[in-house]
Write a protein that holds these residues in place. Structure first.
Motif, mmCIF file in Angstrom:
data_model
loop_
_atom_site.group_PDB
_atom_site.id
_atom_site.type_symbol
_atom_site.label_atom_id
_atom_site.label_comp_id
_atom_site.label_asym_id
_atom_site.label_seq_id
_atom_site.Cartn_x
_atom_site.Cartn_y
_atom_site.Cartn_z
ATOM 1 N N ASN A 1 0.875 -1.170 0.000
ATOM 2 C CA ASN A 1 0.000 0.000 0.000
ATOM 3 C C ASN A 1 0.908 1.214 0.000
ATOM 4 N N VAL A 2 0.499 2.264 -0.665
ATOM 5 C CA VAL A 2 1.296 3.490 -0.657
ATOM 6 C C VAL A 2 0.360 4.674 -0.450
ATOM 7 N N GLU A 3 0.754 5.560 0.434
ATOM 8 C CA GLU A 3 -0.022 6.766 0.738
ATOM 9 C C GLU A 3 0.948 7.935 0.908
ATOM 10 N N GLU A 4 0.479 9.119 0.532
ATOM 11 C CA GLU A 4 1.268 10.335 0.763
ATOM 12 C C GLU A 4 0.704 11.035 1.985
ATOM 13 N N ILE A 5 1.575 11.328 2.926
ATOM 14 C CA ILE A 5 1.186 12.001 4.151
ATOM 15 C C ILE A 5 1.937 13.325 4.202
ATOM 16 N N VAL A 6 1.211 14.403 4.439
ATOM 17 C CA VAL A 6 1.812 15.731 4.477
ATOM 18 C C VAL A 6 1.735 16.253 5.903
ATOM 19 N N VAL A 7 2.883 16.617 6.441
ATOM 20 C CA VAL A 7 2.975 17.190 7.775
ATOM 21 C C VAL A 7 3.744 18.506 7.658
ATOM 22 N N LYS A 8 3.045 19.624 7.833
ATOM 23 C CA LYS A 8 3.669 20.951 7.786
ATOM 24 C C LYS A 8 4.561 21.131 6.551
ATOM 25 N N ASN A 9 4.006 20.969 5.385
ATOM 26 C CA ASN A 9 4.691 21.139 4.098
ATOM 27 C C ASN A 9 5.766 20.092 3.815
ATOM 28 N N THR A 10 5.862 19.077 4.619
ATOM 29 C CA THR A 10 6.802 17.989 4.358
ATOM 30 C C THR A 10 5.992 16.785 3.887
ATOM 31 N N HIS A 11 6.355 16.264 2.735
ATOM 32 C CA HIS A 11 5.623 15.160 2.132
ATOM 33 C C HIS A 11 6.366 13.850 2.406
ATOM 34 N N PHE A 12 5.645 12.883 2.927
ATOM 35 C CA PHE A 12 6.192 11.557 3.168
ATOM 36 C C PHE A 12 5.437 10.581 2.282
ATOM 37 N N LEU A 13 6.153 9.923 1.394
ATOM 38 C CA LEU A 13 5.569 8.877 0.570
ATOM 39 C C LEU A 13 5.800 7.570 1.319
ATOM 40 N N MET A 14 4.741 7.050 1.925
ATOM 41 C CA MET A 14 4.871 5.912 2.835
ATOM 42 C C MET A 14 4.407 4.632 2.152
ATOM 43 N N TRP A 15 5.325 3.668 2.097
ATOM 44 C CA TRP A 15 5.066 2.366 1.503
ATOM 45 C C TRP A 15 4.897 1.335 2.618
ATOM 46 N N ASP A 16 3.740 0.720 2.669
ATOM 47 C CA ASP A 16 3.459 -0.377 3.587
ATOM 48 C C ASP A 16 3.649 -1.657 2.778
ATOM 49 N N ILE A 17 4.663 -2.432 3.122
ATOM 50 C CA ILE A 17 5.022 -3.613 2.334
ATOM 51 C C ILE A 17 4.538 -4.862 3.053
ATOM 52 N N GLY A 18 3.882 -5.738 2.312
ATOM 53 C CA GLY A 18 3.353 -6.981 2.883
ATOM 54 C C GLY A 18 4.431 -7.789 3.579
ATOM 55 N N GLY A 19 4.070 -8.427 4.686
ATOM 56 C CA GLY A 19 5.046 -9.128 5.504
ATOM 57 C C GLY A 19 4.958 -10.649 5.464
ATOM 58 N N GLN A 20 4.120 -11.194 4.567
ATOM 59 C CA GLN A 20 4.053 -12.644 4.467
ATOM 60 C C GLN A 20 5.412 -13.193 4.037
ATOM 61 N N GLU A 21 5.693 -14.403 4.436
ATOM 62 C CA GLU A 21 7.000 -15.005 4.160
ATOM 63 C C GLU A 21 7.335 -14.971 2.671
ATOM 64 N N SER A 22 6.353 -15.198 1.824
ATOM 65 C CA SER A 22 6.608 -15.212 0.383
ATOM 66 C C SER A 22 6.951 -13.822 -0.168
ATOM 67 N N LEU A 23 6.584 -12.755 0.557
ATOM 68 C CA LEU A 23 6.844 -11.390 0.080
ATOM 69 C C LEU A 23 8.123 -10.790 0.634
ATOM 70 N N ARG A 24 8.654 -11.345 1.700
ATOM 71 C CA ARG A 24 9.827 -10.737 2.363
ATOM 72 C C ARG A 24 11.052 -10.680 1.465
#
Length: 150
Positions: free
Chosen positions: A51-74
Motif C-alpha cells: 500500500n502506498v499513501e502520501e502524508i503531508v505534515v507541515k509542508n513535508t511530504h512523506f511517501l509511505m510504503w506499507d510492504i506486505g510481511g508474508q513469508e513469500s513477500l519478504r
C-alpha cells in the motif's frame, strides 16, 4: 538557536521523503499507515504486495510504503530500498514466538545495506583509478543511508 532551527527546517521543508514500513505479517503495518493518514484506527485485511499513501505534515511530504510481511513477500523487500530515507520496522512484541524471525529479517536488511555500501565503495575506487575523470558513465548505483532507531 533560531538559525539552527531554520537550517534544520529548510532540510525537510517542501521535500518528499520515501518511507517504507516493514515487519512480519499481522504486525500492524497497515494500521500504523492509516493511523498516520487518517488519525484513526481502521480495520484492515492482510496486505498482498504493498500500500502506498502520501502524508503531508507541515509542508513535508512523506511517501509511505506499507510492504506486505508474508513469508513469500519478504524476499522482495529489497526492491523497495532504492531512494528510501526512512525505514519503520514494526515488531509485534506480543508474538514472542516470531521475535527471532523479526531479528533475522532486520539482519537481512542490514546486510543488504552493507553490501550496497561495499559496492558503492568499490565503484568509487574504480572511478578513482581511471586516468580520465571527465567522462564518467552513469552507473545508476545510489545508496541512501538509513538509521535504525529502537
Amino acid at each position: 538557536m533560531g538559525l539552527i532551527f531554520a537550517k534544520l527546517w529548510s532540510l525537510f521543508c517542501n521535500q518528499e521523503h520515501k518511507v517504507i514500513i516493514v515487519g512480519l505479517d499481522n504486525a500492524g503495518k497497515t494500521t500504523i499507515l492509516y493511523q498516520f493518514l487518517m488519525n484513526e484506527v481502521v480495520h484492515t485485511s492482510p496486505t498482498i504486495g504493498s500500500n502506498v499513501e502520501e502524508i503531508v505534515v507541515k509542508n513535508t511530504h512523506f511517501l509511505m510504503w506499507d510492504i506486505g510481511g508474508q513469508e513469500s513477500l519478504r524476499s522482495s523487500w529489497n526492491t523497495y530500498y532504492s531512494n528510501t530515507e526512512f525505514i519503520i520496522l514494526v515488531v509485534d512484541s506480543i508474538d514472542r514466538e516470531r521475535l527471532a524471525i523479526t531479528k533475522e529479517e532486520l539482519y537481512r536488511m542490514l546486510a543488504h545495506e552493507k553490501e550496497c555500501t561495499c559496492a558503492q565503495k568499490r565503484q568509487r575506487e574504480r572511478e578513482g583509478d581511471r586516468e580520465s575523470q571527465e567522462s564518467k558513465p552513469d552507473t545508476g548505483l545510489e545508496l541512501t543511508n538509513c538509521k535504525i532507531m529502537t
